[in-house]
Design an enzyme around this catalytic site. Structure first.
Site, PDB file in Angstrom:
ATOM      1  N   SER A   1     -96.596 -64.150  11.611  1.00  0.00           N
ATOM      2  CA  SER A   1     -95.560 -63.961  10.590  1.00  0.00           C
ATOM      3  C   SER A   1     -94.197 -63.571  11.166  1.00  0.00           C
ATOM      4  CB  SER A   1     -96.015 -62.928   9.551  1.00  0.00           C
ATOM      5  OG  SER A   1     -97.106 -63.453   8.825  1.00  0.00           O
TER       6      SER A   1
ATOM      7  N   LYS B   1    -105.458 -55.721   2.933  1.00  0.00           N
ATOM      8  CA  LYS B   1    -105.108 -56.554   1.776  1.00  0.00           C
ATOM      9  C   LYS B   1    -105.711 -56.044   0.460  1.00  0.00           C
ATOM     10  CE  LYS B   1    -104.488 -61.146   2.588  1.00  0.00           C
ATOM     11  NZ  LYS B   1    -104.691 -62.514   3.125  1.00  0.00           N
TER      12      LYS B   1
ATOM     13  N   ASP C   1    -100.924 -60.757 -11.771  1.00  0.00           N
ATOM     14  CA  ASP C   1    -102.224 -61.233 -12.266  1.00  0.00           C
ATOM     15  C   ASP C   1    -103.023 -61.893 -11.156  1.00  0.00           C
ATOM     16  OD1 ASP C   1    -101.513 -60.306 -14.703  1.00  0.00           O
ATOM     17  OD2 ASP C   1    -101.023 -62.270 -15.578  1.00  0.00           O
TER      18      ASP C   1
ATOM     19  N   ASP D   1    -101.501 -66.481  -1.332  1.00  0.00           N
ATOM     20  CA  ASP D   1    -102.401 -67.343  -0.547  1.00  0.00           C
ATOM     21  C   ASP D   1    -102.799 -68.602  -1.320  1.00  0.00           C
ATOM     22  OD1 ASP D   1    -102.449 -65.811   1.771  1.00  0.00           O
ATOM     23  OD2 ASP D   1    -104.129 -64.585   1.090  1.00  0.00           O
TER      24      ASP D   1
ATOM     25  N   GLY E   1    -115.703 -65.263   1.300  1.00  0.00           N
ATOM     26  CA  GLY E   1    -115.045 -64.033   1.742  1.00  0.00           C
ATOM     27  C   GLY E   1    -113.713 -63.842   1.059  1.00  0.00           C
TER      28      GLY E   1
ATOM     29  N   GLY F   1    -105.005 -76.182   8.494  1.00  0.00           N
ATOM     30  CA  GLY F   1    -104.774 -74.932   7.774  1.00  0.00           C
ATOM     31  C   GLY F   1    -103.473 -74.233   8.105  1.00  0.00           C
TER      32      GLY F   1
HETATM   33  P1  ATR Z   1    -111.721 -63.960   5.214  1.00  0.00           P
HETATM   34  O1  ATR Z   1    -110.841 -62.952   4.559  1.00  0.00           O
HETATM   35  O2  ATR Z   1    -111.061 -64.712   6.332  1.00  0.00           O
HETATM   36  O3  ATR Z   1    -112.383 -64.868   4.236  1.00  0.00           O
HETATM   37  P2  ATR Z   1    -114.225 -62.548   5.434  1.00  0.00           P
HETATM   38  O4  ATR Z   1    -114.036 -61.928   4.091  1.00  0.00           O
HETATM   39  O5  ATR Z   1    -114.766 -61.698   6.537  1.00  0.00           O
HETATM   40  O6  ATR Z   1    -112.858 -63.112   5.985  1.00  0.00           O
HETATM   41  O7  ATR Z   1    -115.122 -63.862   5.269  1.00  0.00           O
HETATM   42  C1  ATR Z   1    -115.595 -64.601   6.352  1.00  0.00           C
HETATM   43  C2  ATR Z   1    -116.403 -65.772   5.813  1.00  0.00           C
HETATM   44  O8  ATR Z   1    -116.987 -66.478   6.912  1.00  0.00           O
HETATM   45  C3  ATR Z   1    -117.559 -65.327   4.926  1.00  0.00           C
HETATM   46  O9  ATR Z   1    -117.801 -66.338   3.979  1.00  0.00           O
HETATM   47  C4  ATR Z   1    -118.694 -65.246   5.935  1.00  0.00           C
HETATM   48  O10 ATR Z   1    -119.978 -65.312   5.388  1.00  0.00           O
HETATM   49  P3  ATR Z   1    -120.713 -63.941   4.912  1.00  0.00           P
HETATM   50  O11 ATR Z   1    -120.129 -63.599   3.574  1.00  0.00           O
HETATM   51  O12 ATR Z   1    -122.140 -64.293   4.847  1.00  0.00           O
HETATM   52  O13 ATR Z   1    -120.407 -62.905   5.958  1.00  0.00           O
HETATM   53  C5  ATR Z   1    -118.402 -66.485   6.768  1.00  0.00           C
HETATM   54  N1  ATR Z   1    -119.062 -66.431   8.075  1.00  0.00           N
HETATM   55  C6  ATR Z   1    -118.700 -65.687   9.146  1.00  0.00           C
HETATM   56  N2  ATR Z   1    -119.538 -65.909  10.183  1.00  0.00           N
HETATM   57  C7  ATR Z   1    -120.456 -66.817   9.746  1.00  0.00           C
HETATM   58  C8  ATR Z   1    -121.594 -67.458  10.340  1.00  0.00           C
HETATM   59  N3  ATR Z   1    -121.963 -67.204  11.613  1.00  0.00           N
HETATM   60  N4  ATR Z   1    -122.282 -68.341   9.591  1.00  0.00           N
HETATM   61  C9  ATR Z   1    -121.941 -68.611   8.307  1.00  0.00           C
HETATM   62  N5  ATR Z   1    -120.882 -68.031   7.701  1.00  0.00           N
HETATM   63  C10 ATR Z   1    -120.150 -67.151   8.396  1.00  0.00           C
END
Ligand code: ATR
Length: 278
Positions: free
Chosen positions: A21, A70, A82, A107, A135, A245
């Site tokens: 940023s 966040k 909202d 976002d 996530g 992205g």
């Molecule tokens: P962000 O804010 O970037 O979304 P996050 O809230 O930590 O970060 O989410 C990470 C995402 O990647 C989640 O959907 C996570 O799955 P979980 O909810 O089961 O943790 C997914 N993720 C991370 N590592 C993974 C893995 N090895 N296999 C499948 N999904 C994964």
């Protein structure tokens, strides 16, 4: 902000050294010849309330917020949009003259504008959508797709309960899909999105089978390190139109910059290069 002051803005995170940023906003400030500074602010969670109270008194007109703050800033803000309320997280703060904090989440705007800019005909309301990952980032994507009229959002997450929680929150059209069935859910989808960290530098690869993607579908990955991810490559091999992205990061910054510095900034190749080179 009083007229003679030079506006200050920061990105609040921990760690914050990796944030693009400062390069992004610094590029725009230079490009438009505007007075102002945008700086990284490393802030520990326990210091966040005090820092947020102090920043407006130091000439800051706002801030971006990144991991891990966040969600916490939503509870600390005086006013929450909202969008930020639905997503449960904010990435953009505006401080008013009384030092009150207005929290917003851009976002989803970034996600939508990135796809629209790359593919003007993109229309998520015309077919089911598939989203990998439930996530934090996924919530903004789901909220944006719901806003755009997606008829069905198939949502697969390693931890099924998180996908179910989004289904409970948004109701129809979100449908939680077990991770074991994630590969099958892309069949017939017009939009396919990876919001997991799989495929990011230093993370495990994205290795789900994407052979069910239909030619012409739009695929985008929130991961932008590397730019051309294994997910995008696999989708392209099926004939999908792919969008990286990085643009989501660039477009989510537009509303904040405009509010803080008074100029609607443009996303273009020079900006991409500046951010990639940072
Ligand atoms: P962000 O804010 O970037 O979304 P996050 O809230 O930590 O970060 O989410 C990470 C995402 O990647 C989640 O959907 C996570 O799955 P979980 O909810 O089961 O943790 C997914 N993720 C991370 N590592 C993974 C893995 N090895 N296999 C499948 N999904 C994964």
């Amino acid at each position: 902000m009083t007229a003679h002051k030079i506006p200050l803005v920061g990105v609040i995170g921990a760690p914050v050294g990796h944030s693009r940023s400062p390069a992004l906003h610094g590029h725009w400030l230079a490009r438009y010849g505007l007075p102002g500074h945008y700086v990284p602010l490393e802030v520990a969670p326990e210091d966040l309330p005090e820092v947020l109270a102090a920043l407006p008194r130091m000439g800051f007109v706002g801030a971006n917020v990144t991991i891990p703050h966040k969600e916490a800033v939503v509870a600390l803000a005086h006013r929450v949009s909202d969008r930020a309320d639905v997503i449960g997280a904010a990435n953009t703060l505006v401080f008013d003259d009384e030092g009150r904090i207005h929290a917003d989440n851009t976002d989803g705007f970034g996600f939508t504008e990135n796809l629209r800019a790359a593919l003007p005909d993109w229309d998520p309301s015309s077919a089911p959508c598939a989203v990998f990952g439930a996530g934090g980032a996924s919530r903004a994507v789901i909220a944006a797709l719901v806003d755009l009229g997606a008829p069905e959002i198939r949502l697969a997450n390693r931890t099924f309960e998180r996908a179910q929680a989004r289904e409970d929150q948004f109701g129809a059209p979100v449908k939680a899909v077990p991770w074991e069935e994630a590969a099958q859910m892309v069949a017939g989808c017009g939009t396919v999105v990876n919001t997991t960290s799989l495929g990011m530098q230093g993370q495990p690869p994205f290795d789900l089978d994407l052979s069910g993607i239909v030619p012409g579908a739009v695929a985008t990955d929130l991961v932008y390190t590397p730019l051309d991810t294994p997910f995008l490559q696999a989708a392209r091999a099926q004939g999908a139109q792919t969008v990286d992205g990085l643009g989501m990061l660039l477009y989510q910054a537009v509303p904040g910059f405009e509010r803080w510095f008074g100029q609607r900034p443009e996303v273009d190749e020079a900006l991409r290069a500046a951010v990639l080179g940072a």
